[in-house]
Design an enzyme around this catalytic site. Sequence first.
Site, PDB file in Angstrom:
ATOM      1  CG  ASP A   1      -8.310  -4.359  -2.716  1.00 17.38           C
ATOM      2  OD1 ASP A   1      -7.511  -3.411  -2.807  1.00 17.38           O
ATOM      3  OD2 ASP A   1      -9.542  -4.224  -2.789  1.00 17.38           O
TER       4      ASP A   1
ATOM      5  CG  HIS B   1      -2.081   0.921   1.109  1.00 22.41           C
ATOM      6  ND1 HIS B   1      -2.005   2.271   1.349  1.00 22.41           N
ATOM      7  CD2 HIS B   1      -3.345   0.666   0.723  1.00 22.41           C
ATOM      8  CE1 HIS B   1      -3.208   2.810   1.140  1.00 22.41           C
ATOM      9  NE2 HIS B   1      -4.035   1.865   0.753  1.00 22.41           N
TER      10      HIS B   1
END
Length: 434
Positions: A366, A308
């Site tokens: 996700d 991320h």
Amino acid sequence: MTETNRTAKLSLDGKDYELAVHKGSIGPEVIDVSKLYSSTGAFTLDPGFTSTASCESTITYIDGDAGMLLYRGYPIDELAEHGDFIETCYLLLYGNLPNAAQRKEFETAITYHTMIHEQMNRFFAGFRRDAHPMAVMVGVVGALSAFYHDSTDIADPAQREIAARRMIAKIPTIAAMAFKYHIGQPFVYPRNDLDFASNFLRMCFAVPCEDYKVNPVLARAMDRIFILHADHEQNASTSTVRLAGSSGANPFACVAAGIACLWGPAHGGANEAALEMLNEIGTVDRIPEFIDRAKDRNDPFRLMGFGHRVYKNYDPRAKIMQKTAHEVLDELGITDDPLLDVARELEKIALEDPYFIEKKLYPNIDFYSGITLRALGFPTSMFTVLFSVARTVGWIAQWKEMIEDPTQRIGRPRQLYTGPTERGYVPVTERKDD
Ligand code: SDX
């Protein structure tokens, strides 16, 4: 924004400059470079915006090192545990959790705006049956401005308000219709006696041939998934919505731009890509092969659902999503989902691998969402559509904040030009044949 009365000093070509330093309520301070070009003739360069704050905002705060996510100051785990999506929408839009009367008014308004103009149904028939549902979402949401002219004047606060509520209310209906069109089933109209998540599940899974009873455990899981995906400060799709909105484009067009950006596998498309990756890995014994590929700089393969830009710790949403995955699988009696075994083992191996530890790559939202959404009955092609249903309130809240910022101007970045310098036109008869 608070002045710190401190400055950052810059020295360029023998001249010294002082740049103001501002600070927020929490988080990194900012060095104000808005006057840098006019005073030094130089731009800053930050292609991925890794060190650039594009705006001041009061909506969402992320601490990537601490793995913290706050919506208007409330920790995501507390909202996911104790709240629901409707009050989260109110919180993101208006800044505080609603009292009982405010919640009732807001929820009623959303409920009574869930239908779309009947003529819009025809848009769907224009798409090939095998069109990706995200392509349908971009097209149909962009077309909302052709039907709701009375809420496209962004200078009118009342029209901004109704556009925001219409967008939040209609996006689940359009998403469910995109799903129904994709699977060749008739559209199911929303019902006013169901909550947001139950209404959405019914529009997706009910068929005319029999009654559909919403499973409250699955509805709660869906609602929580919407909360987790609702906003995330200045991510790529939110920045897209803000940039589109800065030109004065109407909110429906801005949200359509956000949906287009979210579709990318590096962003909202990662939930679809993560499940496809788990399917490709297939069994636990193949995990090392994929870990090696993810570490190979010459291999474009990435572990989807990992890493991320901001979180250099565990994405707090991923933990809640993992818990939700177990709740849904337990409720549905799915006790031996091989993909869950692969996901858990992959997470374990990756988190012990020096490459992932050094680069601070952790599972993001996700990684587990795909397993949960598949168990709920959605095909992978719908995963990013579900993300866009939730993120619409974040996009609209951020759009509203930008439009209502008195200092707001059109966003227009500059560049570092490395192309040809000026040269004269050459007639085709004199051009070399190389
Ligand atoms: C979302 O921004 C948001 O807030 C987004 C989001 C939201 O709610 O809006 O949180 C939603 O988009 C979550 C992220 C979903 N994407 C994925 O899961 C796709 C896989 N992840 C990567 O593509 C990547 O981690 C990004 C895109 C998420 C972040 O990209 P960055 O910050 O530009 O990081 P990077 O690509 O520069 O990676 C830094 C290093 C690189 O190695 P070096 O070049 O330094 O040697 O880490 C490596 C990368 O190769 N790396 C990975 C990796 N992610 C980064 N290596 C293997 N697998 C990965 N997943």
